[in-house]
Scaffold this motif. Structure first.
Motif, mmCIF file in Angstrom:
data_model
loop_
_atom_site.group_PDB
_atom_site.id
_atom_site.type_symbol
_atom_site.label_atom_id
_atom_site.label_comp_id
_atom_site.label_asym_id
_atom_site.label_seq_id
_atom_site.Cartn_x
_atom_site.Cartn_y
_atom_site.Cartn_z
ATOM 1 N N HIS A 193 -86.961 41.319 -46.868
ATOM 2 C CA HIS A 193 -87.466 42.262 -45.872
ATOM 3 C C HIS A 193 -86.355 42.990 -45.115
ATOM 4 O O HIS A 193 -86.582 43.442 -43.992
ATOM 5 N N VAL A 194 -85.175 43.119 -45.715
ATOM 6 C CA VAL A 194 -84.129 43.881 -45.021
ATOM 7 C C VAL A 194 -84.529 45.357 -44.992
ATOM 8 O O VAL A 194 -85.043 45.890 -45.972
ATOM 9 N N PRO A 195 -84.333 46.042 -43.866
ATOM 10 C CA PRO A 195 -84.781 47.428 -43.756
ATOM 11 C C PRO A 195 -84.015 48.399 -44.646
ATOM 12 O O PRO A 195 -84.575 49.388 -45.115
ATOM 13 N N ASP A 196 -82.732 48.125 -44.887
ATOM 14 C CA ASP A 196 -81.926 48.998 -45.741
ATOM 15 C C ASP A 196 -81.086 48.109 -46.651
ATOM 16 O O ASP A 196 -80.088 47.522 -46.226
ATOM 17 N N ILE A 197 -81.496 48.009 -47.910
ATOM 18 C CA ILE A 197 -80.842 47.090 -48.833
ATOM 19 C C ILE A 197 -79.388 47.473 -49.075
ATOM 20 O O ILE A 197 -78.525 46.605 -49.282
ATOM 21 N N ASN A 198 -79.071 48.757 -49.042
ATOM 22 C CA ASN A 198 -77.695 49.183 -49.295
ATOM 23 C C ASN A 198 -76.765 48.775 -48.146
ATOM 24 O O ASN A 198 -75.622 48.369 -48.381
ATOM 25 N N VAL A 199 -77.253 48.883 -46.914
ATOM 26 C CA VAL A 199 -76.457 48.425 -45.773
ATOM 27 C C VAL A 199 -76.271 46.914 -45.854
ATOM 28 O O VAL A 199 -75.174 46.395 -45.625
ATOM 29 N N PHE A 200 -77.322 46.205 -46.203
ATOM 30 C CA PHE A 200 -77.247 44.754 -46.361
ATOM 31 C C PHE A 200 -76.185 44.366 -47.390
ATOM 32 O O PHE A 200 -75.399 43.442 -47.185
ATOM 33 N N ARG A 201 -76.152 45.093 -48.509
ATOM 34 C CA ARG A 201 -75.230 44.750 -49.597
ATOM 35 C C ARG A 201 -73.773 45.059 -49.277
ATOM 36 O O ARG A 201 -72.881 44.612 -50.005
ATOM 37 N N GLU A 202 -73.518 45.803 -48.214
ATOM 38 C CA GLU A 202 -72.123 46.081 -47.842
ATOM 39 C C GLU A 202 -71.363 44.795 -47.529
ATOM 40 O O GLU A 202 -70.148 44.737 -47.679
ATOM 41 N N ASP A 203 -72.071 43.765 -47.098
ATOM 42 C CA ASP A 203 -71.426 42.496 -46.739
ATOM 43 C C ASP A 203 -71.334 41.525 -47.909
ATOM 44 O O ASP A 203 -70.850 40.399 -47.752
ATOM 45 N N ILE A 204 -71.835 41.949 -49.089
ATOM 46 C CA ILE A 204 -71.886 41.047 -50.242
ATOM 47 C C ILE A 204 -71.238 41.739 -51.441
ATOM 48 O O ILE A 204 -71.823 42.638 -52.045
ATOM 49 N N GLY A 205 -70.028 41.313 -51.778
ATOM 50 C CA GLY A 205 -69.376 41.843 -52.971
ATOM 51 C C GLY A 205 -69.889 41.118 -54.202
ATOM 52 O O GLY A 205 -70.211 39.937 -54.154
ATOM 53 N N MET A 206 -69.984 41.849 -55.331
ATOM 54 C CA MET A 206 -70.448 41.206 -56.563
ATOM 55 C C MET A 206 -69.589 41.638 -57.726
ATOM 56 O O MET A 206 -69.280 42.825 -57.879
ATOM 57 N N VAL A 207 -69.222 40.670 -58.556
ATOM 58 C CA VAL A 207 -68.424 40.922 -59.749
ATOM 59 C C VAL A 207 -69.225 40.435 -60.948
ATOM 60 O O VAL A 207 -69.662 39.287 -60.987
ATOM 61 N N PHE A 208 -69.418 41.344 -61.909
ATOM 62 C CA PHE A 208 -70.243 41.057 -63.079
ATOM 63 C C PHE A 208 -69.368 40.665 -64.274
ATOM 64 O O PHE A 208 -68.184 40.987 -64.332
ATOM 65 N N GLN A 209 -69.989 40.031 -65.259
ATOM 66 C CA GLN A 209 -69.222 39.635 -66.432
ATOM 67 C C GLN A 209 -68.791 40.844 -67.255
ATOM 68 O O GLN A 209 -67.791 40.772 -67.979
ATOM 69 N N SER A 210 -69.497 41.970 -67.146
ATOM 70 C CA SER A 210 -69.189 43.144 -67.975
ATOM 71 C C SER A 210 -68.399 44.219 -67.220
ATOM 72 O O SER A 210 -68.372 45.370 -67.635
ATOM 73 N N PHE A 211 -67.784 43.862 -66.107
ATOM 74 C CA PHE A 211 -66.866 44.714 -65.325
ATOM 75 C C PHE A 211 -67.583 45.835 -64.577
ATOM 76 O O PHE A 211 -67.396 46.013 -63.383
ATOM 77 N N ASN A 212 -68.378 46.672 -65.306
ATOM 78 C CA ASN A 212 -69.133 47.767 -64.687
ATOM 79 C C ASN A 212 -68.246 48.765 -63.951
ATOM 80 O O ASN A 212 -68.634 49.304 -62.911
ATOM 81 N N LEU A 213 -67.059 49.048 -64.483
ATOM 82 C CA LEU A 213 -66.203 50.087 -63.905
ATOM 83 C C LEU A 213 -66.674 51.463 -64.372
ATOM 84 O O LEU A 213 -67.291 51.602 -65.424
ATOM 85 N N PHE A 214 -66.359 52.482 -63.569
ATOM 86 C CA PHE A 214 -66.670 53.855 -63.961
ATOM 87 C C PHE A 214 -65.558 54.350 -64.886
ATOM 88 O O PHE A 214 -64.412 54.510 -64.452
ATOM 89 N N PRO A 215 -65.856 54.612 -66.163
ATOM 90 C CA PRO A 215 -64.791 54.943 -67.120
ATOM 91 C C PRO A 215 -64.108 56.282 -66.863
ATOM 92 O O PRO A 215 -62.961 56.484 -67.272
#
Length: 253
Positions: free
Chosen positions: A70-92
């Motif tokens: 129920h966070v009002p703005d999920i993007n603001v919430f995610r600013e405090d949570i860094g995530m690193v994926f197994q497939s890197f997900n870099l912008f080529p």
């Protein structure tokens, strides 16, 4: 220490398939939690629920005092949570430096100059200062993952989530990524790490969670779990992945 992640009776389904059942655990500030278990046990799905990359159908997740559902703005919430994926997900199509500076600038957290200074500090920390102006295609897998870690840290997160960060890497590149995560642990970063690297979990984690079939089967300190697991299933799993260090059930002591 303050409890900054609390998961209570979490349930997650994909259609009629229940992939997480009655999951409950907590993480205190500064803790490193490693989640281990066989493929398909729900580890990555659980991690993705913590920052609502996956919606869930039951239970409650609280992160940094927020009810994640129920966070009002999920993007603001995610600013405090860094995530690193197994497939890197870099912008080529962006340079290494631009990959790291993009989010802080786009979200208005820093101006371009501030973000560049922060990115240069982080690239130095992960040993890639000399790669700032190259494109991801020129990097090794280990280098790409270290850029991804720098990108996650660029937002000054309070929590870092790692989803099998070494599983896509050649064996000789694994240590260079794990060394960066070890350094973050030593500096007190709160982290939840889904990993197949048992030696890393044993050496770095404050607690280890063993999952199978969508359940938490066992949770303990690495010293206790790796030496004397409480369940036969955990003992069997650890014996299969750590053949050089046989484990014995706690009941057999």
């Amino acid at each position: 220490m303050a409890e900054i992640i609390k998961v209570s009776n979490l349930k997650k389904q994909f259609g009629d398939l229940e992939v997480l059942t009655d999951i409950s655990f907590s993480v205190e500030e500064g803790e490193v939690i490693c989640i281990i278990g066989p493929s398909g046990s729900g580890k990555s799905t659980l991690l993705r629920c913590l920052n609502r990359l996956e919606e869930y159908q039951g239970g409650k997740i609280e992160v940094l005092g927020h009810d994640v559902a129920h966070v009002p703005d999920i993007n603001v919430f995610r600013e405090d949570i860094g995530m690193v994926f197994q497939s890197f997900n870099l912008f080529p199509n962006y340079t290494v430096l631009r990959n790291v500076t993009l989010a802080p600038v786009a979200l208005g957290m820093m101006n371009k100059e501030e973000a560049q200074k922060k990115a240069e500090e982080l690239l130095e920390m992960v040993g890639l200062s000399d790669k700032r102006d190259v494109y991801p295609v020129t990097l090794s897998g280990g280098q790409k993952q270290r850029v991804a870690i720098a990108r996650g840290l660029a937002m000054n997160p309070k929590i870092m989530l790692f989803d099998e960060p070494t599983s896509a890497l050649d064996p000789e590149m694994v240590d260079e990524v794990l060394d960066v995560i070890r350094r973050l642990a030593a500096e007190g970063m709160t982290m939840v790490v889904v990993t197949h690297e048992m030696a890393f979990a044993r050496d770095v984690a404050d607690r280890v969670i063993f999952m199978e079939g969508g359940y938490i089967v066992e949770e303990d300190t690495p010293a206790r779990m790796f030496a004397h697991p409480k369940t036969e299933r955990c003992a069997k799993f650890l014996s299969s992945v750590l053949p050089e260090a046989p484990v014995a059930l706690e009941a057999e002591e």
